[in-house]
Each structure stands twice: as structure tokens, then as C-alpha cells.
Design a protein around this motif. Structure first.
Motif, mmCIF file in Angstrom:
data_model
loop_
_atom_site.group_PDB
_atom_site.id
_atom_site.type_symbol
_atom_site.label_atom_id
_atom_site.label_comp_id
_atom_site.label_asym_id
_atom_site.label_seq_id
_atom_site.Cartn_x
_atom_site.Cartn_y
_atom_site.Cartn_z
ATOM 1 N N ILE A 111 -5.003 -16.352 -8.122
ATOM 2 C CA ILE A 111 -4.086 -16.123 -9.253
ATOM 3 C C ILE A 111 -2.628 -16.072 -8.780
ATOM 4 C CG2 ILE A 111 -4.002 -13.570 -9.291
ATOM 5 C CD1 ILE A 111 -4.402 -14.031 -12.444
ATOM 6 N N VAL A 112 -2.415 -15.707 -7.516
ATOM 7 C CA VAL A 112 -1.037 -15.604 -7.012
ATOM 8 C C VAL A 112 -0.350 -16.970 -7.096
ATOM 9 C CG1 VAL A 112 0.322 -15.259 -4.914
ATOM 10 C CG2 VAL A 112 -1.392 -13.579 -5.588
ATOM 11 N N GLU A 113 -1.074 -18.000 -6.666
ATOM 12 C CA GLU A 113 -0.463 -19.334 -6.719
ATOM 13 C C GLU A 113 -0.209 -19.739 -8.167
ATOM 14 O OE1 GLU A 113 -2.443 -22.293 -4.339
ATOM 15 O OE2 GLU A 113 -1.140 -23.840 -5.224
ATOM 16 N N GLN A 114 -1.144 -19.400 -9.046
ATOM 17 C CA GLN A 114 -0.980 -19.784 -10.448
ATOM 18 C C GLN A 114 0.202 -19.054 -11.098
ATOM 19 O OE1 GLN A 114 -5.030 -18.743 -11.168
ATOM 20 N NE2 GLN A 114 -5.664 -20.880 -11.453
ATOM 21 N N HIS A 520 -10.637 -13.556 -14.104
ATOM 22 C CA HIS A 520 -9.538 -14.428 -13.675
ATOM 23 C C HIS A 520 -8.885 -15.083 -14.900
ATOM 24 C CE1 HIS A 520 -8.241 -17.742 -10.609
ATOM 25 N NE2 HIS A 520 -7.312 -17.529 -11.523
ATOM 26 N N ASP A 521 -9.708 -15.601 -15.793
ATOM 27 C CA ASP A 521 -9.165 -16.307 -16.978
ATOM 28 C C ASP A 521 -8.343 -15.371 -17.847
ATOM 29 O OD1 ASP A 521 -10.270 -18.561 -16.147
ATOM 30 O OD2 ASP A 521 -11.924 -18.614 -17.610
ATOM 31 N N GLU A 522 -8.890 -14.168 -18.037
ATOM 32 C CA GLU A 522 -8.198 -13.202 -18.898
ATOM 33 C C GLU A 522 -6.820 -12.874 -18.316
ATOM 34 O OE1 GLU A 522 -9.225 -8.710 -20.631
ATOM 35 O OE2 GLU A 522 -10.441 -9.582 -19.051
ATOM 36 N N LEU A 523 -6.815 -12.665 -17.012
ATOM 37 C CA LEU A 523 -5.539 -12.300 -16.372
ATOM 38 C C LEU A 523 -4.545 -13.448 -16.399
ATOM 39 C CD1 LEU A 523 -5.953 -10.321 -13.051
ATOM 40 C CD2 LEU A 523 -4.771 -9.655 -15.127
ATOM 41 N N LEU A 524 -5.057 -14.640 -16.095
ATOM 42 C CA LEU A 524 -4.148 -15.789 -16.067
ATOM 43 C C LEU A 524 -3.538 -16.007 -17.447
ATOM 44 C CD1 LEU A 524 -2.856 -18.020 -14.490
ATOM 45 C CD2 LEU A 524 -4.846 -19.456 -14.943
ATOM 46 N N ASN A 525 -4.383 -15.895 -18.448
ATOM 47 C CA ASN A 525 -3.903 -16.056 -19.822
ATOM 48 C C ASN A 525 -2.828 -15.004 -20.129
ATOM 49 O OD1 ASN A 525 -4.293 -15.090 -22.821
ATOM 50 N ND2 ASN A 525 -4.754 -17.279 -22.687
ATOM 51 N N TYR A 526 -3.039 -13.811 -19.641
ATOM 52 C CA TYR A 526 -2.075 -12.725 -19.884
ATOM 53 C C TYR A 526 -0.734 -13.043 -19.201
ATOM 54 C CZ TYR A 526 -0.207 -7.972 -20.094
ATOM 55 O OH TYR A 526 0.587 -6.881 -20.340
#
Ligand SMILES: Cc1ncc(COP(=O)(O)O)c(C=O)c1O
Length: 1004
Positions: A111-114, A520-526
């Protein structure tokens, strides 16, 4: 995904994979990252009445200009620059590593890279405008909460430069808060590099240290001796500083140390590693002894990003903030985010406690820090949430199990053993070996292993050969198998085994951290939603004067992420990090050429730290000449707050003399001469921003410099505004002795929501031998080797500064080449001059008497007396008028200009070279529309902004009812944009105006 097939400089063809298509980003592929076309430039020149870009500088004294090309290479095409960067990165040898030590290495969640690719988060400015910065503010709130959960401390600031800097600030804070002035008791078991940083900073100030001794037979502090020392000196010691895990990898008796300090009412400062405090880890510092430690300092870079050759660091600083412990907070350094409400009672976040900071308190500030490591704090929060309670716990248990395995292998071999089997340890392994550790480390390297660090010298009283290995979740089966093979190959089997004590429970965490878990998806979306609440210089003019919010090339970030750069450990042997050393060497040489000066240090990680390096160099230079009495620093009144705060940090707090400006906004020569007359014999130096904070070149600079030199002083140039003169003005001819170059301004480094910054400092010949840190030379065979300058003042970073930012600047300069640097500054000045020419017919300008004096890269607008009156009648007091007008810029999809600095009633606008004429015209149109609104409908100013996710924030209430952290059980709920910034930027200016008026039931 784009892949550029190229022929490499090696003998085989290769292709680099960028992960994006540069052609889809017009700013990315424009020459020198200048979006304006030749026609645009010609038309803007025509408007300002000039024939060529060179004419923009015709008012500057000719002898001070470069008279030829810079000694930089020719510019490279995009493809060639990418290939070149890739090839250099491949010169790094990445081995299985057990180094850790000065910079632990742990796995970083994808997630850091994203999140790093979310440009409105990574490229936006410090969140001074909360209505347009909720994205950044929420990420920092998350950081504060998560770090609070790990440490048990209620008040975690949003970062300092690194562990050493956090430690220095913690010491200053503890002494200030508890009003103690005696020596600080420093554990000898701290890292030497941190101690050296502290000594560098203490020189020339009233800060003194005494060492708390190490017990050579346990590898821990000698607690009985410390107790004796305190008993004898209890009234005097001003703070006790100790590590939880010491530089030998052994755990200290934290309860005993904190209780001892408390017994003598001495504030305790614990140096911790937050990663080790997760569930299953070490005891949190809030639980040390009967009441917990008073302050914490630590390194947190490994919570956020890979080692990146040791930088920039993420300085963790914490203090207590609860019913019985409140008073320290007002003395703390750095930025904090607090919970707040907007005028419609919406929940939101805002920066709080700023009345302690340099931009308000100048030399009375609690610290000189301005840019911090903001974006690292953002991604550290994301990384920790993505790993969650279980992920962090799992990481620790993997580290411990790897350590246990290694310890068992070693226990079965001859000639290698645990150095102190009866001293408790955690994830480090301290080994005693029967041979020269250096030779052993070299042998391991030949087997593809960076085995660890020779730490024999860390116990001066012992002749043991000591090697320290560090374990984390970054070593997998392959690395462990390689280590095992090496140990088994090099050390014969032993007939006896060695026992080791278990880590006692009183040193371990007893309760879980209860960090929440998210998919992961929930966090990235946030985080994507958070990015949507900010804006980026990618999308349009981001007119913050003095901040140089220009386009930040994607190529730079791609390059900094190449494995050979991002995964390089700062303590790897120089043979294995020739790629990173080459980048640092080239940058060092290029900045000599760009500034015209004789020497460069790449260590400082922010402008304010660069200023400190400069003043510390002056201090050492004067001392070396037996002139240590020189204690006066001249600073123009209009200077940035960091200049004053830096002088105070360097030990010149009572020697700061303000210089007045003349009616044209330049240094008043008569006033300057009077002050030289008065203080010349005690003059340490002068700090001048040039072009100055009003966007005007100080044409008397060289005269002033000469008179300062005649008086025996030195000249510091604050180079925050180099974007106006880089490649144009030769600073050696100006008489500059030291200058910082904020990489996060002129040299295209993203601002990251407030940092990390970086500030290469260049110096004149007399200061070269005093430079801090290590220099790099290129040997005849092309090998890059580092060395410490002869009279070095010490160190400002325990590794190489912000190496990733050096890669970014290097990548930028590859694309600019020798022609691009002056062209970049010229177009920045032209863009500003053009806007000034359009807007000066609509707004009064400042300084009042500067009239049509040629502005450089920025300029200041203000309102007329009638406007101020109109606004006052509409309910906006004069003191609030400029900040409120700034909020109207947000309604048009822009960021606000810099408000109320350096002129209280000024709007300082800096467009940079990144935008086309059409973009500048649209911006100018908006600024004119704003003036129309002020004149015709002043009531709309009171309620601005109108389209941001939140309305005006009640900062007074947020500061009164401080809430700096809470238990995170869910992600903070988010407000929504009333109109998306991208939509605003696409609307006609008249349409935006109409929509603002509609909200107030008004029409033109
Ligand atoms: C004129 C000037 N000097 C110094 C600084 C401090 O630089 P940094 O934030 O990198 O510490 C700034 C930052 O905005 C500045 O504008």
C-alpha cells in the motif's frame, strides 16, 4: 505500463519499465518540464516589454552573472535519462542483509507504493489551508493515533527529521519545560552517531553532556554507577537519556532508569524503536517504571519506506498529554494535528499549537523545524494500518524466530558465540568471534551476505571481537539458509552448547496494542478518497509564494524507487553501493557548479537544517581563528521565521540583530551600515534571502557582503528562492559563504504535505575543510570513496541525508542539463513578471514604494484601503481580510497564495515555470474575479471557501480543547467535496463566480 526499450551503456540491450506512460502526462515530456510553448514565451515576453529571456535579468549587476555554461552535462532525452538512472542503480550489490543497526529494515506493505502514487497527497503543500488539506491532515492524524497506540504516548508530533534530531529536540524540550540547565546525562550505550549529532549541535550553546557509563561485562549500562552519579549530582543533571535497545542490541533496564530519574525529579527521555513495540514486542515507554518515561525519541523510517541508503529518516517524538501531565506539550517542537469542527459543526482536522512554531515566534520558537518528514508519516500510518495488529505481531514473531534459529546454529559452532548470553536481547544478536570481525564480514560478503556490523569499538574497555546481526521480517528462508551455510562453512562444530537467558517479562509488552485491521482494498479506497480532498500542482497553478510549488516529474519518483537505490543500506560496504555514491558525488559536483561555490554537503534534510549547518560552519571558522567571541547575527526583519529560530538554535539567541528594509523592500543600506558600525567587531555573520521574500533581487548584496567580510563576518544566503536565479547568478561573485538549496522547491522534489525536504548546502573555500558528514571523491580507477573533511564540524544526519531526494534531483538535472537550468529560472521569472504585469492594474502591490521594480519569481498583491473598509463592513476585520481573500482562491480550484508573509497584508504569488500561458491567463482571470467579488460583493468573502469539503475551521476551539490522538477503532469519516477540484478547474471563471453568488442569493 510503459517499457522503454533502449540500448544500454553496458554491452547488452536492456529495457526499463516505468510503470506509466510518460506520453499520457504532457508536463512530463515537455522540454525542461516547462509546459509553455515557444509562442507562449514570446507572447509573455511581449507583454512585459522584453525581447529575450536574458533581458529578464538586465537589472542585475552584470559582474555577478555567470558568463558561460554551467559545468553540467548536456540534457538527456526521457528515454536516455531513464536508462542512465537504471544503469547507475544496477551498480549496487544487494546481498542478504543482517545489518539493521543504524537503520533497521522491515517489510513494507504494497500500500505504501500505491499511496505514494496519489499525487494530491504526495505533491501537496503543508496543510495550512485545512479546507483544502483534509486529505493530508487525516493521514497525519492516523499517524499520531497509531504511534500513540504503539508507544502509549498521547502526544506524537507529525515528525522531526530523524532519530538524532528528535533526540536533540527532546533534550531541548525537557530542559525548557522543566527549567533545568545542568548537563544532560547521556547513556554511553546510545549509538555513537546520535551522540555525535548531539555534540555537533551542542557546541557553542549552553548544552553540555555527561556520559552514563557502560558496564563492559554485561553490555548494558552500569546502573550502580549511574545511581551514584545521580546521588552526587542530583540537583544538577537536566535530563537522563537512555535507549530501550542499546547500540549493542541489548535491552536496558528501562523501569529502573525511569524510576531513578523520577526519584531525582529529572525528566527521562527514552530512545525507542516503535516497530518493536507491537503486540508480542517490547514494553511501551508509557509503562517504563512507575509512571512511564517523560519523552520519547526514535527512528520510524522503517515503518514507512525501505532503507533508501539511510535517509531521510522519520524522527519520532512524543510527550505525555493527560490530566496529570499537560505542561510539557507547550514546550514541544514540531507540528501537531488536532480534532476540530468547521463552522457548520462538521468533524475535521487542523494543525494546532502553531504559536510555538518559528513562523510565529521567530527566535522564541521551541524549534527551528519547518519542513518535516510529513509524507513519510503519511505512508507510515498507511503501512501500519495495512499490516494491522496481526501483521505487525507476525513480523515480530518472524524476526524472533529467525534470531532464535541463528542463535541455535551459533551455539553449535566453535569460535563464534553470544557475547553476553546473560544479558537480555530481542531481535539483535551480539556475537563474539575468534577472529578479526572485519575479515569475517568481508568473507561473508564474498558469499553474498551482509552479515552485520563490527561493533567492537562500542565497548572501548573490552578487547572482544564483536559483530551485531539484526533480524526482522525482511529475511526469508533464502537469507536464513545463506547465513546458516556461511556459519557452518566457516566455524567448526563445537562439542558444547551455549545457553541464553529468555527476555524477562518485565521488559516485554503485556497488553495487545489493539490496532484495527482493514483489508488492503478498503484502505486503498480510503486513501484514494483522502487524495480527492487535496489538490496537486499537477493540475494547475499552485501559487504559494516562497514555496515554489512546481511540477514534480514522475521520472524522479520512479528513479528513487529503483531497487539499487531504495534497497541500499547506508552501512553496506562502499564496494557494494557504488551506484548511490556515484549519484551523491555527481550531485555534490553539480551543485558546486550551480552555485559557483567551492564545496558542498549533501547532508542537511531541510532548509532550516541547512541554515543551521551554515551558522555552525561560521561558528567553527571563527573559533579556528581565535575569534569565538563573535556572537552577532544580522537578519532582515522580513526573513523567514526559520532564519531567526536557526540562529537561536545555533547559540546566537541573544545576538540576533534585525535589519530594516527600505521603502522598496530591500535591505536599508544606511541601517545596515549603522549596525555594522555598532556590532562589526562581534559580527559572526549575516543571513540574507536573495531574491528576498518580496520577490526582489537585493542588488546591493555584493556591497553588503563585502562590508560584512571587512568586519570579519561571514555571509549566509537563504537559497529558498533559487528558482529565480539558478544558472544565472554566480553566488561566489555575490560574496556568499554558505547557501542552502531547498531541493523541495527549485529542484522538483514533491512537498509531500509538508516534507520531507532536503537542502544541499554549498560553501566558499574557507569553509570547505569544516563541512559536516562525509564527502565523496572519485578515484583514478573510477571508484567512489567517502572521507571526512579535515576540520569537520561533525554531523547533521547519521547517514547520507535524504538520499532518495538526491536521486530525484539528479534525475531532474539529467533532463535539464546545462542549458535547462538557466532556462528553468528564466521561465519562472517570466511567468511571474507576466502575471504581475496583468494583475498590477487590478490590485495595489507591495512593498508600497517598490512600484514597477522588476520582480523576480514572485510578487505581492494587497487590497486598497477602500477594500479593507468594505470587508470590515461586511464582517471581515482587517486582520482577517487577507487570509479570507486567500480562501476565495480555493473556490476557483486553486490553492491560496502565501498569506500575510512577509507582509501582513500581502498575498504572495509564485507561479513557477510549470504552466502554459493559457493556464496562467486562467489563473489571472480568477485573481481578477476575486478582486471584483471583494469590491462588489464583499459579504461573500466572509463565508469563503464555498466548495471545499468543509467550511472555515474553528481553530481557536481546536487549540483550546486539544485532542491529539484517540484509539482508532475505525477509519475517520470523511467530508465530501461540494464541487470536485477537477470540476472547478474545468469551469469558466465567470461560472465559478456565478455559483458563489448563487449561494448568497446574489447576482451580478
Ligand atoms: C525563505 C525560506 N527560508 C527557509 C525556509 C525553510 O525551509 P525548510 O522548510 O526546508 O526547512 C523556507 C520554507 O518555506 C523559506 O521559504
Amino acid at each position: 505500463m510503459s517499457s522503454l526499450s533502449t540500448t544500454s551503456t553496458h554491452d547488452h540491450a536492456s529495457s526499463v519499465h516505468l510503470g506509466y506512460d510518460p506520453e499520457e502526462h504532457p508536463r512530463e515530456v515537455s522540454r525542461h518540464y516547462i509546459s509553455a510553448s515557444d509562442d507562449d514565451l514570446a507572447s509573455m515576453l511581449n507583454k512585459v516589454g522584453l525581447g529575450s529571456l536574458q533581458d529578464l535579468f538586465s537589472h542585475l549587476p552584470k559582474p555577478q552573472l555567470f558568463d558561460g555554461d554551467l559545468s553540467l552535462p548536456e540534457e538527456l532525452s526521457y528515454k536516455d535519462a531513464a536508462e542512465h538512472l537504471h544503469q547507475i542503480s544496477r551498480k549496487t550489490n544487494l546481498h542478504s542483509s543482517f545489518i539493521g543497526d543504524l537503520l533497521p529494515v522491515w517489510k513494507v506493505h504494497p500500500i505504501v507504493e500505491q499511496v505514494s502514487q496519489l499525487r494530491p497527497l504526495s505533491t501537496s503543500y503543508t496543510p495550512y489551508q485545512p479546507e483544502r488539506s483534509q486529505g493530508t491532515l487525516v493521514t497525519h492524524w492516523i499517524y499520531q493515533c497509531v504511534l500513540s497506540a504503539l508507544t502509549g504516548f498521547e502526544a506524537i508530533n507529525t515528525s522531526l527529521y530523524d532519530r538524532s534530531a528528535a533526540l536533540f529536540e527532546a533534550i531541548c524540550c525537557a530542559r525548557r519545560s522543566r527549567k533545568r540547565s545542568g548537563p544532560v546525562l547521556l547513556a554511553q550505550s546510545l549509538f555513537n552517531e546520535d551522540i555525535s549529532f548531539l555534540n555537533t549541535h551542542a557546541r557553542g550553546t549552553d548544552l553540555e553532556f555527561e556520559m552514563a557509563p557502560l558496564n563492559p561485562s554485561s553490555g548494558r549500562l552500569d546502573y550502580a554507577k549511574i545511581e551514584n552519579l545521580l546521588t552526587n549530582q542530583n540537583t544538577n543533571i537536566s535530563a537522563l537519556v537512555f535507549p530501550q535497545v542499546n547500540a549493542l542490541g541489548i535491552l536496558e533496564e528501562v523501569d529502573r532508569l525511569v524510576d531513578l530519574a523520577r526519584k531525582w525529579s529529572i525528566p527521562s527521555i527514552a530512545v525507542i524503536d516503535p516497530m518493536l513495540l507491537a503486540t508480542g514486542g517490547l514494553k511501551p515507554p508509557s509503562e517504563f517504571g512507575s509512571h512511564g518515561a517523560d519523552f520519547i525519541a526514535g527512528e520510524a523510517q522503517h515503518l514507512a519506506i525501505p532503507p533508501s541508503f539511510g535517509g531521510p529518516g522519520l524522527g519520532l517524538f512524543g510527550s505525555r498529554y493527560h490530566e496529570e501531565a499537560k505542561k510539557d506539550l507547550r514546550n514541544t517542537p514540531g507540528r501537531y494535528i488536532g480534532k476540530a469542527k468547521d463552522s457548520q459543526d462538521r468533524d475535521c482536522f487542523v494543525m494546532v499549537l502553531s504559536t510555538r512554531e518559528q513562523h510565529i515566534r521567530k527566535e522564541k520558537a521551541t524549534s527551528n523545524v519547518c519542513s518535516n518528514q510529513a509524507f513519510l508519516a503519511t505512508v507510515a500510518g498507511a503501512n501500519l494500518l495495512a499490516k494491522g495488529e496481526n501483521g505487525l505481531k507476525h513480523g515480530l514473531s518472524q524476526a524472533l524466530s529467525s534470531r532464535k534459529q541463528a542463535s541455535q546454529w551459533i551455539g553449535q559452532r566453535e569460535g563464534i558465540e553470544l557475547a553476553f548470553p546473560n544479558s537480555p536481547a530481542f531481535n539483535d544478536l551480539l556475537l563474539s568471534v575468534n577472529q578479526d570481525p572485519d575479515t569475517l564480514i568481508r568473507r561473508a560478503r564474498e558469499c553474498g551476505i551482509h552479515m552485520g556490523v563490527d561493533v567492537s569499538s562500542r565497548i572501548p574497555q573490552s578487547d572482544k571481537n564483536l559483530i551485531k546481526l539484526s533480524f526482522s521480517d525482511a529475511q526469508g528462508e533464502e537469507e536464513m539458509a545463506a547465513l546458516k551455510k556461511f556459519i557452518f562453512d566457516f566455524f567448526p562444530a563445537s562439542s558444547c552448547t551455549q545457553d541464553e537467558i529468555e527476555t524477562p517479562s518485565h521488559l516485554l509488552r503485556s497488553d495487545p496494542t489493539n490496532l484495527p485491521g482493514f483489508s488492503h482494498d478498503e484502505l486503498l479506497n480510503y486513501y484514494e478518497q483522502l487524495a480527492n480532498l487535496n489538490i496537486s500542482p499537477d493540475d494547475g497553478c499552485y501559487p504559494l509564494g516562497s514555496c515554489t510549488m512546481k511540477y514534480n516529474p514522475l521520472l524522479n519518483d520512479w528513479a528513487a524507487g529503483l531497487a539499487g537505490f531504495a534497497q541500499a543500506h547506508p552501512q553496506a560496504p562502499e564496494e557494494d553501493v557504488q551506484g548511490p555514491l556515484e549519484v551523491l558525488y555527481e550531485i555534490q559536483e553539480w551543485f558546486k557548479s550551480i552555485t559557483g561555490l567551492a564545496g558542498v554537503t549533501t547532508q542537511p534534510v531541510a532548509g532550516a537544517q541547512g541554515e543551521l549547518v551554515g551558522l555552525k560552519l561560521f561558528q567553527a571558522y571563527h573559533h579556528s581563528r581565535g575569534e569565538g567571541h563573535r556572537n552577532i547575527v544580522l537578519i532582515p526583519k522580513s526573513a523567514h521565521g526559520t532564519n531567526f529560530a536557526t540562529a537561536a538554535t545555533a547559540g546566537y539567541g541573544s545576538g540576533i540583530v534585525y535589519l530594516q528594509a527600505n521603502e522598496k523592500g530591500m535591505i536599508d543600506l544606511a541601517d545596515f551600515r549603522q549596525k555594522i558600525e555598532e556590532h562589526g567587531s562581534n559580527l559572526c555573520g549575516i543571513m540574507i534571502t536573495n531574491p528576498n521574500t518580496s520577490g526582489i533581487f537585493e542588488t546591493d548584496f555584493s556591497i553588503i557582503a563585502e562590508e560584512v567580510h571587512q568586519a570579519g563576518g561571514m555571509v549566509y544566503m537563504d537559497g529558498a528562492n533559487m528558482n529565480a536565479i539558478a544558472g544565472i547568478v554566480d553566488l561566489s561573485k555575490l560574496g556568499v559563504d554558505a547557501v542552502h538549496n531547498n531541493l523541495h522547491k527549485t529542484w522538483t522534489i514533491p512537498h509531500g504535505g509538508g516534507g520531507p525536504g532536503d537542502a544541499i548546502v554549498a560553501v566558499s573555500e574557507p569553509l570547505v575543510s569544516f563541512l559536516p558528514g562525509r564527502q565523496i571523491r572519485k578515484e583514478e580507477d573510477g571508484f567512489f570513496r567517502s572521507f571526512v573533511p579535515e576540520n569537520s564540524i561533525g554531523t547533521f544526519h547519521r547517514n547520507w541525508g535524504n538520499f532518495g531526494h538526491k536521486v530525484r534531483a539528479y534525475s531532474y538535472l539529467l533532463r535539464l542539463g546545462k542549458k535547462g537550468v538557466p532556462r528553468m529560472s528564466s521561465v519562472a521569472v517570466l511567468s511571474s513578471r507576466y502575471l504581475f504585469e496583468v494583475l498590477r492594474f487590478h490590485y495595489p502591490t507591495l512593498p508600497g514604494q517598490a512600484g514597477e521594480i522588476a520582480r523576480m519569481h514572485e510578487f505581492i498583491l494587497t487590497l486598497s484601503d477602500q477594500d479593507f473598509e468594505r470587508l470590515e463592513k461586511a464582517g471581515v476585520p482587517k486582520s482577517q481580510a487577507i487570509p479570507q481573500v486567500g480562501k476565495l482562491f480555493l473556490d476557483f480550484g486553486f490553492h491560496a497564495p502565501t498569506v500575510a508573509f512577509p507582509e501582513v497584508f500581502g498575498l504572495m504569488i509564485e507561479p513557477t515555470e510549470s504552466y502554459t500561458k493559457a493556464e496562467l491567463d486562467r489563473f489571472a482571470h480568477a485573481v481578477i474575479a476575486i478582486k471584483d467579488l471583494v469590491e462588489t460583493f464583499p459579504q461573500v468573502v466572509a463565508s469563503a471557501p464555498h466548495f471545499t469539503p468543509i467550511d472555515r475551521v474553528d481553530e481557536v476551539a481546536a487549540n483550546r480543547n486539544l485532542c491529539l490522538s484517540e484509539k482508532l477503532s475505525h477509519l475517520p469519516s470523511l467530508p465530501v467535496n461540494r464541487i470536485q477540484p477537477s470540476v472547478l478547474l474545468g469551469l469558466e471563471i465567470e461560472e465559478v463566480k456565478k455559483r458563489i453568488l448563487q449561494i448568497h442569493d446574489l447576482s451580478e
